[in-house]
Motif scaffolding. Structure first.
Motif, mmCIF file in Angstrom:
data_model
loop_
_atom_site.group_PDB
_atom_site.id
_atom_site.type_symbol
_atom_site.label_atom_id
_atom_site.label_comp_id
_atom_site.label_asym_id
_atom_site.label_seq_id
_atom_site.Cartn_x
_atom_site.Cartn_y
_atom_site.Cartn_z
ATOM 1 N N GLU A 81 32.642 37.059 32.680
ATOM 2 C CA GLU A 81 33.766 38.366 32.669
ATOM 3 C C GLU A 81 33.100 39.350 31.713
ATOM 4 O OE1 GLU A 81 38.335 39.481 31.932
ATOM 5 O OE2 GLU A 81 37.465 37.870 31.313
ATOM 6 N N PRO B 2 34.483 41.918 36.714
ATOM 7 C CA PRO B 2 35.892 41.708 35.853
ATOM 8 C C PRO B 2 37.182 41.100 36.442
ATOM 9 C CG PRO B 2 35.706 43.695 37.202
ATOM 10 C CD PRO B 2 34.245 42.798 37.459
ATOM 11 N N PRO C 218 41.901 44.703 30.515
ATOM 12 C CA PRO C 218 41.343 44.028 31.818
ATOM 13 C C PRO C 218 40.267 45.204 32.202
ATOM 14 C CG PRO C 218 43.488 43.424 31.722
ATOM 15 C CD PRO C 218 43.473 44.472 30.749
ATOM 16 N N SER D 123 49.660 39.026 31.954
ATOM 17 C CA SER D 123 48.049 39.460 31.980
ATOM 18 C C SER D 123 47.840 40.669 33.420
ATOM 19 C CB SER D 123 47.194 38.316 32.468
ATOM 20 O OG SER D 123 47.745 37.563 33.971
#
Length: 287
Positions: free
Chosen positions: A56, A62, A153, A216
């Motif tokens: 990642e 991603p 993220p 998340s």
């Protein structure tokens, strides 16, 4: 509004099996569910978790559960539900190394390939709007973006690449990278481990995992909402921040943050003019 409604409905539906004593479904694809990933790795779970963190952060992919995977791993170790027995500090050391080395690789990719790495057209896994968001964070936080981005993220995937593209001072990058890898790779894992020792958490680990996945997803949902809101007011074009979607605009951020620009202004582009002797572009005179 639509994103919030969908997310709320998903969390509500996911909680029904818990109340009924049935199995809990995953939110979204299996590769986004940290509990499913950890279980599927089996006895190779340590290698698997470390690999996910490295991929990642280092290989420009991603769409992996970074924060939730770290937290879940720590919580499961605390409750002896991790597929293999491992000391939490050994796991943290390995995750720190994966997070640190991943950013190192991403920096090298950006340094070697230069602006070409960010000039690709949109695809399933690559969107120019993610690059715009990354430059927006650099514009706001400067070099500290390498630390801040760890908890965002998409941005955490592209920030070290942008640092390499902009030729950020390597010593500065390494120092930021060490701090970021500690706070994120070790800090989030230990947070899950410490919370996992609470009796309430131990007795409700399934519900906690559902909550982790939901939380998340929230930053992504928030970014989507902000993009749609800006687009509706004309501040963006197709969800992209117009302040950072041109080479000259990205070059301005690079000069401010890194001290040099890797992206040369485009001849004839509005707001700049090319100087033949190689000097800095000058603003066009006001009319």
């Amino acid at each position: 509004m639509l994103t919030t409604t969908v997310l709320t409905a998903a969390l509500t539906d996911a909680s029904l099996p818990l109340l009924a004593g049935g199995p809990l479904p995953a939110l979204g694809p299996d590769f986004l569910d940290p509990d499913h990933l950890i279980s599927s790795f089996g006895t190779a779970v340590v290698v698997g978790v470390v690999a996910v963190v490295f991929i990642e952060t280092g290989l420009l992919f991603p769409f992996l559960p970074g924060d939730s995977l770290l937290f879940t791993a720590g919580a499961l170790v605390a409750q002896d539900k991790f597929p293999v027995h491992i000391n939490i500090y050994v796991l943290c050391l390995m995750l720190f190394a994966a997070a640190f080395l991943g950013d190192q690789l991403a920096y090298v990719i950006g340094r070697r390939l230069g602006p070409k790495v960010f000039s690709r057209p949109d695809s399933r896994f690559f969107k120019q709007k993610y690059i715009d968001q990354t430059y927006a964070y650099f514009d706001k936080y400067g070099g500290r973006t390498i630390i801040v981005a760890r908890f965002v993220p998409f941005v955490r995937t592209y920030a070290p690449v942008a640092a390499g593209v902009g030729k950020m001072n390597y010593r500065h990058f390494v120092s930021y990278n060490v701090v970021g890898a500690l706070l994120w790779g070790v800090g989030v894992t230990l947070l899950g481990y410490w919370l996992g020792n609470f009796t309430f958490i131990k007795n409700n680990i399934e519900a906690l995992l559902i909550l982790i996945v939901g939380v998340s997803v929230l930053p992504v949902a928030l970014e989507l909402w902000r993009a749609r809101r800006k687009e509706s007011t004309g501040e963006t074009v197709e969800g992209r921040d117009t302040d950072y979607d041109e080479p000259a605009e990205r070059a301005a951020v690079e000069r401010e943050v890194f001290g040099a620009a890797s992206t040369a202004p485009v001849p004839g582009q509005a707001g700049t003019q090319v100087v033949e002797d190689g000097g800095e572009p000058e603003p066009e005179p006001q009319r």
